[in-house]
Design a protein around this motif. Structure first.
Motif, PDB file in Angstrom:
ATOM      1  N   GLU A 549      94.274  65.779  56.727  1.00 57.17           N
ATOM      2  CA  GLU A 549      93.631  64.492  56.985  1.00 57.17           C
ATOM      3  C   GLU A 549      93.791  64.184  58.472  1.00 57.17           C
ATOM      4  N   LEU A 550      92.679  63.949  59.135  1.00 59.34           N
ATOM      5  CA  LEU A 550      92.684  63.641  60.569  1.00 59.34           C
ATOM      6  C   LEU A 550      92.285  62.175  60.762  1.00 59.34           C
ATOM      7  N   TYR A 551      92.897  61.541  61.723  1.00 59.19           N
ATOM      8  CA  TYR A 551      92.691  60.108  61.931  1.00 59.19           C
ATOM      9  C   TYR A 551      91.650  59.874  63.021  1.00 59.19           C
ATOM     10  N   PHE A 552      90.650  59.029  62.687  1.00 54.35           N
ATOM     11  CA  PHE A 552      89.628  58.593  63.644  1.00 54.35           C
ATOM     12  C   PHE A 552      89.573  57.066  63.587  1.00 54.35           C
ATOM     13  N   GLU A 553      89.675  56.444  64.723  1.00 55.10           N
ATOM     14  CA  GLU A 553      89.664  54.983  64.795  1.00 55.10           C
ATOM     15  C   GLU A 553      88.330  54.452  64.292  1.00 55.10           C
ATOM     16  N   GLY A 554      88.396  53.478  63.386  1.00 57.27           N
ATOM     17  CA  GLY A 554      87.212  52.906  62.765  1.00 57.27           C
ATOM     18  C   GLY A 554      86.820  53.592  61.465  1.00 57.27           C
ATOM     19  N   VAL A 555      87.293  54.820  61.255  1.00 58.07           N
ATOM     20  CA  VAL A 555      87.005  55.572  60.020  1.00 58.07           C
ATOM     21  C   VAL A 555      88.261  55.769  59.199  1.00 58.07           C
ATOM     22  N   GLY A 556      89.409  55.845  59.879  1.00 56.89           N
ATOM     23  CA  GLY A 556      90.670  56.024  59.178  1.00 56.89           C
ATOM     24  C   GLY A 556      90.979  57.499  58.940  1.00 56.89           C
ATOM     25  N   TRP A 557      91.843  57.729  57.959  1.00 56.63           N
ATOM     26  CA  TRP A 557      92.236  59.104  57.630  1.00 56.63           C
ATOM     27  C   TRP A 557      91.092  59.790  56.904  1.00 56.63           C
ATOM     28  N   THR A 558      90.660  60.933  57.452  1.00 54.16           N
ATOM     29  CA  THR A 558      89.434  61.601  57.002  1.00 54.16           C
ATOM     30  C   THR A 558      89.760  63.023  56.552  1.00 54.16           C
ATOM     31  N   ARG A 559      89.251  63.378  55.392  1.00 52.21           N
ATOM     32  CA  ARG A 559      89.525  64.711  54.824  1.00 52.21           C
ATOM     33  C   ARG A 559      88.658  65.782  55.485  1.00 52.21           C
ATOM     34  N   VAL A 570      82.856  71.008  50.880  1.00 49.58           N
ATOM     35  CA  VAL A 570      82.997  70.621  52.281  1.00 49.58           C
ATOM     36  C   VAL A 570      82.310  69.268  52.476  1.00 49.58           C
ATOM     37  N   PRO A 571      82.991  68.277  53.014  1.00 53.38           N
ATOM     38  CA  PRO A 571      82.356  66.960  53.195  1.00 53.38           C
ATOM     39  C   PRO A 571      81.128  67.053  54.087  1.00 53.38           C
ATOM     40  N   ASP A 572      80.133  66.228  53.774  1.00 53.11           N
ATOM     41  CA  ASP A 572      78.899  66.239  54.561  1.00 53.11           C
ATOM     42  C   ASP A 572      79.157  65.898  56.025  1.00 53.11           C
ATOM     43  N   TYR A 573      80.054  64.961  56.258  1.00 55.85           N
ATOM     44  CA  TYR A 573      80.275  64.517  57.633  1.00 55.85           C
ATOM     45  C   TYR A 573      80.965  65.587  58.477  1.00 55.85           C
ATOM     46  N   SER A 574      81.563  66.593  57.850  1.00 53.88           N
ATOM     47  CA  SER A 574      82.266  67.631  58.609  1.00 53.88           C
ATOM     48  C   SER A 574      81.434  68.883  58.784  1.00 53.88           C
ATOM     49  N   ARG A 575      80.165  68.821  58.447  1.00 57.45           N
ATOM     50  CA  ARG A 575      79.277  69.979  58.591  1.00 57.45           C
ATOM     51  C   ARG A 575      78.213  69.658  59.619  1.00 57.45           C
ATOM     52  N   VAL A 585      80.078  79.424  54.377  1.00 56.25           N
ATOM     53  CA  VAL A 585      80.439  78.031  54.135  1.00 56.25           C
ATOM     54  C   VAL A 585      80.010  77.647  52.736  1.00 56.25           C
ATOM     55  N   PRO A 586      80.913  77.101  51.901  1.00 55.45           N
ATOM     56  CA  PRO A 586      80.474  76.591  50.607  1.00 55.45           C
ATOM     57  C   PRO A 586      79.444  75.493  50.820  1.00 55.45           C
ATOM     58  N   ALA A 587      78.310  75.613  50.190  1.00 53.28           N
ATOM     59  CA  ALA A 587      77.200  74.698  50.441  1.00 53.28           C
ATOM     60  C   ALA A 587      77.177  73.603  49.401  1.00 53.28           C
ATOM     61  N   PRO A 588      77.762  72.447  49.701  1.00 49.37           N
ATOM     62  CA  PRO A 588      77.748  71.373  48.724  1.00 49.37           C
ATOM     63  C   PRO A 588      76.373  70.746  48.620  1.00 49.37           C
ATOM     64  N   ALA A 589      76.149  70.090  47.507  1.00 48.43           N
ATOM     65  CA  ALA A 589      74.876  69.414  47.314  1.00 48.43           C
ATOM     66  C   ALA A 589      74.801  68.194  48.216  1.00 48.43           C
ATOM     67  N   PRO A 590      73.614  67.787  48.586  1.00 48.78           N
ATOM     68  CA  PRO A 590      73.483  66.551  49.354  1.00 48.78           C
ATOM     69  C   PRO A 590      74.097  65.379  48.599  1.00 48.78           C
ATOM     70  N   SER A 591      74.709  64.502  49.335  1.00 49.13           N
ATOM     71  CA  SER A 591      75.389  63.382  48.703  1.00 49.13           C
ATOM     72  C   SER A 591      74.415  62.548  47.905  1.00 49.13           C
ATOM     73  N   PRO A 592      74.695  62.365  46.594  1.00 48.41           N
ATOM     74  CA  PRO A 592      73.779  61.535  45.812  1.00 48.41           C
ATOM     75  C   PRO A 592      73.795  60.079  46.228  1.00 48.41           C
ATOM     76  N   GLY A 593      74.838  59.674  46.984  1.00 48.19           N
ATOM     77  CA  GLY A 593      74.873  58.292  47.436  1.00 48.19           C
ATOM     78  C   GLY A 593      74.128  58.063  48.724  1.00 48.19           C
ATOM     79  N   ALA A 594      73.561  59.135  49.309  1.00 52.68           N
ATOM     80  CA  ALA A 594      72.896  58.983  50.596  1.00 52.68           C
ATOM     81  C   ALA A 594      71.518  58.368  50.466  1.00 52.68           C
ATOM     82  N   THR A 595      70.958  58.404  49.287  1.00 55.59           N
ATOM     83  CA  THR A 595      69.632  57.821  49.074  1.00 55.59           C
ATOM     84  C   THR A 595      69.683  56.900  47.876  1.00 55.59           C
TER      85      THR A 595
END
Length: 818
Positions: A549-559, A570-575, A585-595
């Motif tokens: 978990e890496l820390y980014f200000e405004g986002v917090g601890w991020t996996r 693999v999280p979408d934001y890290s690709r 790279v394991p290809a995860p599905a697009p986030s269903p919460g993105a739309t």
């Protein structure tokens, strides 16, 4: 029943009993009956081919061909490819259904729904194992070796199902089937030596046989001994594992031997060393379920269950730093570092979790970041790591999660790559605390980190570069057998060996991130688990995982996910867009919460695998161009009809070939061709040819063995007389026989009339004389091989001669040159 037929029957029975172990893999056992029927057809084809007899390769080929045809007919058209014609239904559609089955296996948890694709995989797998067992036990007479494919089938089933209450019964059925196969094959072998493998009256055993004086009892001694040995071996195989103590356990799963501190029940332990216990759970043979949950999160495939955070690297190991605990508030405070648009766009979801009775973890597994927890018992809250820890109940006794049912509300954060890239510098206090590194850290760690992130302009780009270094382009391999050391030397050794499991990847990326000034820690918990058909999710011991978990200000601890392990999302934001094309790279599905969700049903071919696994794809929309009426098109009907006619025509192909040969032979009017046709007609009804006999003696043999009536016998002798005249007539004499063809046909009719019904049908549909096809093919192959060999020899000889001649003239040319 003959000995070989008995072995064939028990080979099919052993395969079917072993296939019983596959039942726990799917929700319905209806496929097993279908597999049994097709296995019976395959075995019957093999028995018939061996009775002809056909060569072993032809027998296996016939079984394989019939099995593939039956499978194609049963499963053709079920994949809905939209093709027409027999090729589309029997080949293209069949292959598409097979690929669909492979995809279903990877997407559904066990027990999986019995889709057409999974049914095809199960049935075809059983048929393949049955074919191998039949080949080894019956054709090659190696019943002992036939246990290898049976063992492979049972091992796959046992490995996928993970054991269970009925596993001993499946083992018992498989073992009994194999022992019966060995017994049948043994009896067949002894029968070939003339022994009577069974009880016999005392008076029938002669003194010369060496079995007098109670000989009847001695005759049955081998079979009795074999049965007793088999029963004892099966009993020991079932009883010994049950008597041995269970082993395993640790932080992630059920426990092993020993007592829990404070008088815990044997078979369970508390969390002590997260590294060793995590590795033991990943390597556990008994992959039992430790947690079950239901959630309303639209991104269940990315919902990890976090246990605790290891935030202190003291030069010896990573561990959770000692921090003060507080009472659990009704609503937990906002996660540290999360603010602005990330917090405003967060969605609160609820997860209901139940722990197994054998799971005694003191830390409470829950999604991160949790906002509220409802659970009974005495628990304490650790604010920095946002974990709940069991309180002390007495002397060396602590609250744990064993058998607990609890509800957790958590935030579903949706940071974007742009937000992470533009994150401001972290709080100085956070940076100071979470970038500490031991003085004895080898320089190679920081040097590698700087080399990997060279050219990156911000912390986010450096983090993604480190993740891709481990998961994509660094040449690392995932191996749970690697020693689980985590000290400074272990990190350097891991960077050199490039082999390890999630602990090594998480700790190494965290250490390298700290060396670059990025606040980092390691979280330990579980991956999201497997979705079940009833909507719940099972989390098993092998879902244990560690991640940085890496820390980014405004986002917090991020996996982040540096571990190159199958099933890891693999999280979408890290690709970054460029890394999406990397094959590793394991290809995860697009986030269903993105739309925003839509009320229209999703089309099956556009639904990502993760959504399909969650059952959120809706009803498949009808495909375009399939016709308004929904029925098959005229071309499809014609294709099906042509395919059915082709299948029905297969059994009559030998009959058509035999009639064509007969017409060609008799049409020439040649006496030798007619004599060969008469010999083949007798061979078809069971009178094999004998080339050592004269035509007259051959005719007498046909008449005697074929039990011909006087009229047919006279026709045979007339044909034999014509053959003698043709053979012994003076040169140049023309032998004419106008009634030759009628006599051959009359003799054939007499042979068929005197034969039994089964023999007559076999002579028509499976004529023995069809063996000449194999002989002719073999002769042509030999001739072709010989011709090619002769030409090759001549070519090589000619080339060698030319080279020799050229070499012999080379010195003369050199002397003439100036």
């Amino acid at each position: 029943m003959s000995g070989r037929a008995r072995v064939t029957l028990f080979a099919a029975l052993a395969t079917l009993l072993t296939a019983w172990s596959l039942i726990p893999l799917v929700e319905s056992a209806a496929w097993l009956l279908q597999a049994a029927l097709l296995l019976a057809v395959q075995s019957a084809v093999g028995a018939g081919a061996r009775r002809v007899p056909l060569a072993r390769p032809l027998t296996v080929g016939a079984q394989l061909l019939v099995s593939l045809m039956v499978l194609a007919v049963l499963f053709g058209g079920k994949a809905g490819t939209g093709g027409t014609g027999p090729m589309a239904y029997l080949v293209t559609d069949f292959g598409a259904l097979f690929r669909q089955g492979v995809q279903d296996v990877s997407e559904f948890a066990m027990p999986a729904p019995l889709t057409d694709g999974i049914r095809l995989l199960l049935v075809s797998g059983v048929l393949l194992i049955g074919l191998l067992v039949d080949l080894l036990a019956v054709s090659l007479r190696m019943a002992a070796a036939a246990g290898l494919p049976l063992l492979a089938l049972y091992s796959v089933a046992a490995g996928l199902s993970g054991g269970g209450d009925a596993s001993w019964f499946s083992f018992l059925l498989a073992g009994c089937g194999y022992l019966m196969l060995l017994l049948a094959e043994g009896r067949d072998r002894l029968a070939q030596w003339g022994r009577v493998f069974g009880a016999a009256p005392r008076e029938r055993v002669s003194a010369a046989s060496g079995l007098g004086g109670g000989g009847a009892g001695r005759v049955t001694a081998p079979v009795r001994t074999g049965r007793r040995i088999g029963a004892v071996a099966l009993g020991l195989a079932l009883a010994v594992p049950a008597a041995l103590p269970a082993l395993g356990g640790g932080l992630m799963g059920t426990a092993g031997g020993g007592e829990e501190p404070g008088g815990g029940v044997g078979g369970t332990i508390s969390a002590v060393n997260p590294l060793v216990s995590l590795q033991s759970n990943l390597n556990a043979q008994d992959n039992r379920v430790v947690l079950k949950y239901r959630t309303d999160s639209p991104q269940q495939g990315e919902q990890y269950l976090r246990i605790l955070a290891l935030d202190e690297f003291n030069g010896v190991k990573w561990e959770a730093s000692g921090r003060p605990l507080a009472d659990v508030p009704r609503r937990l405070p906002n996660p540290p570092g999360v603010s602005g648009p990330v917090l405003a766009n967060a969605t609160e979801v609820q997860t209901n979790i139940s722990a197994a009775d054998s799971y005694t973890q003191r830390y409470l597994p829950m999604p991160y970041p949790a906002t509220a927890v409802e659970i009974g018992g005495r628990w304490r809250f650790e604010p920095a790591g946002r974990t709940l820890v069991g309180d002390q109940l007495g002397k060396e006794r602590f609250q744990n999660v064993q058998g607990a049912a609890y509800a957790v509300r958590s935030l579903l954060l949706k940071p974007t790559a742009q937000q992470l890239q533009k994150a401001p510098a972290p709080d100085p206090q956070v940076r100071a605390e979470y970038t500490k590194l031991p003085d004895n850290l080898p320089p190679v760690v920081a040097d590698t980190a700087r080399s990997v992130t060279k050219g990156a302009k911000d912390d986010y780009s450096r983090a993604v570069a480190l993740q891709d270094f481990f998961a994509v382009n660094g040449g690392f391999r995932y191996n749970t057998k690697t020693a689980s050391g985590t000290g400074p030397d272990a990190v350097a050794r891991f960077l050199a060996d490039k082999e390890g499991f999630c602990i090594h990847f998480a700790f190494s990326m965290a250490a390298m991130s700290r060396s670059l000034g990025i606040p980092a820690r390691v979280a330990v918990g579980f991956t999201p688990g497997e979705k079940q058909s009833d909507g719940s999710v099972d989390v098993s011991m092998r879902d244990a995982h560690a991640w940085p978990e890496l820390y980014f200000e405004g986002v917090g601890w991020t996996r982040f996910e540096p571990t190159p392990r199958s099933g890891i999302t693999v999280p979408d934001y890290s690709r970054q867009p460029a890394s999406a094309a990397q094959p590793s790279v394991p290809a995860p599905a697009p986030s269903p919460g993105a739309t925003e969700p839509t009320a229209a049903p999703s089309r099956a071919d556009e639904c990502p695998p993760e959504l399909k696994k969650l059952g959120e794809c809706g009803v498949a929309a009808p495909k375009q161009g399939t016709g308004s009426g929904g029925g098959p098109s005229p071309l499809a009907v014609l294709g099906w009809a042509a395919g059915a006619l082709a299948v029905l025509a297969l059994p009559v192909l030998p009959l058509l070939w035999r009639n064509r040969v007969r017409v060609r032979r008799l049409g020439t009017g040649a006496v030798p061709a007619a004599w060969q046709e008469l010999g083949d007609a007798a061979w078809d009804v069971g009178v094999p040819p004998d080339g050592a006999l004269s035509p007259r003696r051959t005719a007498g043999r046909i008449v005697e063995l074929g039990r011909l009536d006087p009229e047919a016998a006279a026709a045979v002798h007339r044909v034999a007389g014509a053959v003698e005249r043709a053979l012994y007539a003076p040169p140049g004499t023309e032998v004419s026989y106008p009634g030759l063809g009628d006599d051959v046909l009359g003799a054939r009719a007499g042979l068929l009339a005197s034969a039994g019904r089964v023999t007559r049908l076999r002579a028509l549909l499976l004529p023995r004389s069809a063996a000449r096809l194999g002989w002719a093919l073999s002769a042509r192959t030999t001739a072709l091989t010989s011709s090619l060999s002769t030409r090759w020899t001549a070519l090589t000889t000619k080339t060698t001669t030319r080279l020799t001649t050229a070499r012999s003239h080379l010195p003369l040319a050199n002397r003439k040159s100036p």
